[in-house]
Design a protein around this motif. Structure first.
Motif, PDB file in Angstrom:
ATOM      1  N   UNK A 184       0.856  -1.190   0.000  1.00  0.00           N
ATOM      2  CA  UNK A 184       0.000   0.000   0.000  1.00  0.00           C
ATOM      3  C   UNK A 184       0.884   1.230   0.000  1.00  0.00           C
ATOM      4  N   UNK A 185       0.399   2.285  -0.632  1.00  0.00           N
ATOM      5  CA  UNK A 185       1.139   3.541  -0.594  1.00  0.00           C
ATOM      6  C   UNK A 185       0.750   4.330   0.653  1.00  0.00           C
ATOM      7  N   UNK A 186       1.383   5.480   0.797  1.00  0.00           N
ATOM      8  CA  UNK A 186       1.182   6.283   2.015  1.00  0.00           C
ATOM      9  C   UNK A 186      -0.277   6.724   2.175  1.00  0.00           C
ATOM     10  N   UNK A 204      -5.999   4.313   8.426  1.00  0.00           N
ATOM     11  CA  UNK A 204      -5.561   4.842   9.726  1.00  0.00           C
ATOM     12  C   UNK A 204      -4.510   3.914  10.358  1.00  0.00           C
ATOM     13  N   UNK A 205      -3.498   3.534   9.528  1.00  0.00           N
ATOM     14  CA  UNK A 205      -2.409   2.657   9.962  1.00  0.00           C
ATOM     15  C   UNK A 205      -1.063   3.356   9.759  1.00  0.00           C
ATOM     16  N   UNK A 206      -0.096   2.971  10.561  1.00  0.00           N
ATOM     17  CA  UNK A 206       1.284   3.378  10.344  1.00  0.00           C
ATOM     18  C   UNK A 206       1.998   2.250   9.604  1.00  0.00           C
ATOM     19  N   UNK A 207       2.982   2.551   8.766  1.00  0.00           N
ATOM     20  CA  UNK A 207       3.656   1.500   8.010  1.00  0.00           C
ATOM     21  C   UNK A 207       4.247   0.406   8.900  1.00  0.00           C
ATOM     22  N   UNK A 262      -2.666  -9.678   4.339  1.00  0.00           N
ATOM     23  CA  UNK A 262      -4.078  -9.247   4.316  1.00  0.00           C
ATOM     24  C   UNK A 262      -4.739  -9.480   5.670  1.00  0.00           C
ATOM     25  N   UNK A 263      -4.415 -10.613   6.310  1.00  0.00           N
ATOM     26  CA  UNK A 263      -5.050 -10.916   7.585  1.00  0.00           C
ATOM     27  C   UNK A 263      -4.774  -9.893   8.651  1.00  0.00           C
ATOM     28  N   UNK A 264      -3.688  -9.133   8.501  1.00  0.00           N
ATOM     29  CA  UNK A 264      -3.344  -8.123   9.504  1.00  0.00           C
ATOM     30  C   UNK A 264      -4.265  -6.911   9.437  1.00  0.00           C
ATOM     31  N   UNK A 265      -4.972  -6.767   8.327  1.00  0.00           N
ATOM     32  CA  UNK A 265      -5.893  -5.628   8.209  1.00  0.00           C
ATOM     33  C   UNK A 265      -7.141  -5.773   9.080  1.00  0.00           C
ATOM     34  N   UNK A 266      -7.330  -6.954   9.669  1.00  0.00           N
ATOM     35  CA  UNK A 266      -8.534  -7.137  10.494  1.00  0.00           C
ATOM     36  C   UNK A 266      -8.529  -6.251  11.727  1.00  0.00           C
ATOM     37  N   UNK A 267      -7.335  -5.686  12.069  1.00  0.00           N
ATOM     38  CA  UNK A 267      -7.293  -4.747  13.186  1.00  0.00           C
ATOM     39  C   UNK A 267      -8.126  -3.501  12.876  1.00  0.00           C
ATOM     40  N   UNK A 268      -8.273  -3.221  11.562  1.00  0.00           N
ATOM     41  CA  UNK A 268      -9.078  -2.073  11.153  1.00  0.00           C
ATOM     42  C   UNK A 268     -10.393  -2.493  10.473  1.00  0.00           C
ATOM     43  N   UNK A 269     -10.428  -3.625   9.842  1.00  0.00           N
ATOM     44  CA  UNK A 269     -11.637  -4.077   9.130  1.00  0.00           C
ATOM     45  C   UNK A 269     -12.330  -5.136   9.984  1.00  0.00           C
ATOM     46  N   UNK A 270     -13.497  -4.827  10.570  1.00  0.00           N
ATOM     47  CA  UNK A 270     -14.202  -5.821  11.401  1.00  0.00           C
ATOM     48  C   UNK A 270     -14.514  -7.076  10.596  1.00  0.00           C
ATOM     49  N   UNK A 271     -14.624  -8.200  11.297  1.00  0.00           N
ATOM     50  CA  UNK A 271     -14.801  -9.477  10.631  1.00  0.00           C
ATOM     51  C   UNK A 271     -16.021  -9.507   9.707  1.00  0.00           C
ATOM     52  N   UNK A 272     -17.226  -9.008  10.104  1.00  0.00           N
ATOM     53  CA  UNK A 272     -18.371  -9.036   9.161  1.00  0.00           C
ATOM     54  C   UNK A 272     -18.085  -8.273   7.871  1.00  0.00           C
ATOM     55  N   UNK A 273     -17.381  -7.115   8.003  1.00  0.00           N
ATOM     56  CA  UNK A 273     -17.069  -6.333   6.809  1.00  0.00           C
ATOM     57  C   UNK A 273     -16.038  -7.065   5.952  1.00  0.00           C
ATOM     58  N   UNK A 274     -15.033  -7.698   6.614  1.00  0.00           N
ATOM     59  CA  UNK A 274     -14.008  -8.434   5.875  1.00  0.00           C
ATOM     60  C   UNK A 274     -14.625  -9.612   5.125  1.00  0.00           C
TER      61      UNK A 274
END
Length: 694
Positions: free
Chosen positions: A42-44, A51-54, A61-73
């Motif tokens: 991903x770019x900056x 709303x993540x820091x690099x 992809x699985x690490x994005x679940x900290x921001x994307x709730x499971x139902x949305x994912x």
């Protein structure tokens, strides 16, 4: 984006793809997702969208679940899988992310699926962007569209209610128009209350559910602490936007409304021609507050209701006055008549669309006459207005006066026609006058353009009686045709004479004869009691409705009793009037039959006919025939007297073998028990007697 595990497969030389700088200017981030390794670059700007820091993201992809709730994912993964499966080149989806501070934000992603030469998907490149403002604007547009649609619906309801109120002719019609399925419920209100201002007080004419009745509020003063009183007092609408506001502002009223779950209310003053006539309240159970558009709609509704109520109240007052006039013109009471059961009914016209259509000129009357006779009248003045009712009242009075003076039925009708013609009116009237001798059952009927009467027999059968007629009253005088033929009917004990106006018979587009046939069948099938029969007939007229009023008179002759001693029946026979002689003969025969001596009726009538004929032939004037029932020495006698103005005594002569004259007194002597002559002033009376009980 699907969550996939990474592998040690080498990355392509052109990976990651370099985003277009224009995307950054539009606050769009880019991503490059390798489907073989499962790594995402991903770019900056994309990091900012998520709303993540690099350093917080390891590329998986699985690490994005900290921001994307499971139902949305799961929903996003399904969209990608569906695009890959059906061979699509791209996909797009909205999903929500959970930001660092815990708030939610809408995000939109759009990806392009790259495949190798065999069609196998290898990479997904695309963009992500913040869609919060976009969806917020869309929601606002949807909300505004919904509000506009609700406003249009409310406006349509007001227009529909206004159209219905235009036909309201009473206060109850107005209330009904508001309460029906096209009324207040389409405005969202749960119930309606309405009060009218009367002598400084508000009287409730409509209230909500039965269990919402508030004690002591049926009649209230305008200075009492109620919202309806406040609306009348200030002439301003009162909008109550929450239960708390209701409870605080009206603590006396609120406890009775808590079980109704009222959440808001609108109380509207009803103002007509600049002055209050009442107030209306709409109670809501599923909303709080009122927009400016909704307030405007409700104020417009209140104005429409006020105008309709004013028209309805004015109409009701005028109708009461007109009906009072009409009722005053009809007889207050119908006298009891010995020897007959009487029933009368009147029904005003309905459904004409105007006040005048509810007023008519139909009338009935019953006139006691000397000698046990009674006059029955039914009539109909042309038109349906107060003028017709006024003419009817005058005509009824003069008919009664002429009949009470002792005039014959034909004379009564002729004089009434002249009277109507001389009135300052262009109206005419139809009428039927029947003079009944209840001791004999003889009815002399005269018809002036009216429908025929009916006679119901004691066995239940009913028939129409053809009565010779003349022109309607007023027209016969105008055209100089005042001759009214008299028809003689016979009403046996137990028979019922029915007189009615055409409103009971006629139907639009139907033949009058068919209507008379239907009425005859209804009378035949109806109850024997005249009161019950009259109620049934007028009820049928009510159910059928129609724009014509109805008058009805029923006269049922009771079972005859033996004539009392001294009973007397008298008939005038004019010289040169053969119809008068026939009526007298019919009268005598009917009297004898009704008194129970049917087997001797013909011979008694024959003797009377001879005496009357002698008087008319041998004198210059008219004759008066009198029939009397006498009790002499324990025997029942019937005495016939024929009085004339000549003092010359009759002489019995031998008629000779071929002679005709001279046989009259011989016949009287042979058939009667006794006969004789008595001097009467300047004239005489020839009499004869019949013994009836031996």
């Amino acid at each position: 984006m699907a969550v996939r595990g990474a592998s040690a497969v080498s990355l392509p030389e052109d990976w990651p793809a370099h985003p277009d700088p224009i995307l950054a200017l539009n606050r769009m981030g880019t991503f490059d997702w390798d489907l073989d390794t499962g790594l995402v670059h991903m770019d900056a700007q994309a990091y900012e969208v998520f709303d993540l820091l690099p350093e917080e993201f390891d590329g998986r992809v699985g690490s994005l679940t900290v921001r994307v709730p499971q139902p949305e994912a799961a929903r996003l993964d399904a969209a990608v899988a569906r695009a890959i499966k059906d061979g699509s080149e791209n996909y797009g989806a909205y999903f929500r992310i959970r930001r660092r501070d815990g708030t939610r934000r809408w995000t939109h992603t759009q990806g392009y699926i790259r495949r190798d030469g065999t069609g196998r998907p290898r990479r997904v490149v695309g963009i992500v962007r913040d869609a919060t403002e976009e969806l917020a604007e869309s929601e606002v547009r949807s909300l505004r569209a919904a509000q506009d649609e609700a406003f249009r619906q409310q406006t349509n309801v007001v227009q529909a209610v206004s159209a219905t109120l235009a036909h309201a002719r009473s206060v109850q019609d107005v209330i009904g128009a508001l309460k029906d399925t096209h009324g207040i419920r389409h405005l969202g209100a749960a119930s309606l209350v309405m009060g009218l201002l009367e002598a400084g007080r508000i009287r409730l004419v409509a209230e909500g559910p039965a269990d919402a009745s508030v004690p002591g509020t049926q009649v209230t003063r305008i200075d009492e602490p109620y919202p309806m009183s406040e609306a009348v007092r200030t002439l301003l609408p009162r909008f109550i936007e929450s239960p708390e506001e209701f409870a605080e502002g009206y603590p006396i009223l609120w406890p009775y409304l808590t079980d109704l779950h009222v959440t808001s209310a609108a109380y509207l003053p009803l103002i007509a021609q600049g002055r209050p006539i009442g107030a209306m309240g709409l109670l809501y159970s599923d909303r709080r507050g009122f927009s400016s558009e909704e307030r405007a709609v409700l104020v417009a509704l209140g104005s429409t209701v006020a105008q309709s109520l004013q028209r309805a109240m004015l109409y009701e007052r005028e109708k009461d006055l007109a009906q009072s006039l009409q009722q005053a013109m009809l007889p207050r009471t119908i006298p009891s008549v010995r020897g007959a059961d009487i029933a009368v009914r009147y029904r005003a016209a309905t459904g004409g669309g105007s006040l005048d259509r509810d007023i008519g000129g139909d009338w009935y009357d019953l006139i006691p006459l000397p000698g046990g006779r009674v006059g029955a009248v039914i009539g109909d003045v042309q038109g349906h207005d107060t003028h017709a009712a006024a003419v009817m009242g005058q005509l009824r009075i003069v008919l009664r006066a002429y009949a009470a003076e002792g005039h014959t039925p034909a004379t009564v009708m002729a004089r009434a026609s002249v009277f109507l013609h001389e009135l300052d009116t262009d109206r005419f009237a139809t009428c039927l006058y029947a003079e009944a001798d209840l001791s004999t059952g003889v009815v002399q009927a005269v018809r002036a353009g009216h429908i025929d009467p009916l006679i119901r027999h004691s066995d239940g059968t009913c028939r129409r009686v053809q009565v010779d007629g003349g022109l309607p009253l007023g027209l016969s005088a105008e055209f100089g045709r005042l001759e009214y033929p008299v028809s003689t009917l016979e009403l046996d004990p137990g028979h019922t004479l029915l007189l009615c106006t055409d409103g009971l018979v006629e139907k639009p587009g139907a033949d009058l004869d068919d209507g008379m046939g239907r009425l005859s069948a209804l009378v035949a099938d109806g109850p024997e009691d005249v009161m019950a029969l009259a109620d049934q007939l007028i009820q049928l007229a009510e159910e059928r409705g129609g724009g014509d009023d109805v008058a009805l008179l029923l006269l049922r002759r009771c079972v005859a009793e033996a004539p009392p001693a001294g009973g007397r029946l008298q008939q005038h026979v004019a010289s040169g009037d053969p119809e008068a002689l026939a009526r007298a003969r019919h009268l005598i025969r009917a009297a004898v039959r009704s008194w129970g001596y049917r087997d001797r009726a013909d011979e008694i009538a024959l003797v009377a006919d001879e005496l009357i004929t002698n008087a008319l032939m041998h004198t210059d004037g008219s004759a008066i025939v009198t029939l009397r029932a006498l009790d002499h020495g324990g025997h029942r006698l019937l005495r016939i007297e024929v009085e004339d103005s000549s003092s010359a005594l009759p002489r019995r002569r031998e008629a000779g073998e071929d002679g005709v004259s001279g046989r009259g007194l011989l016949l009287v002597e042979m058939l009667s028990e006794a006969w004789g002559v008595e001097a009467r002033g300047c004239g005489k009376a020839v009499w004869c007697e019949f013994r009836l009980d031996g």
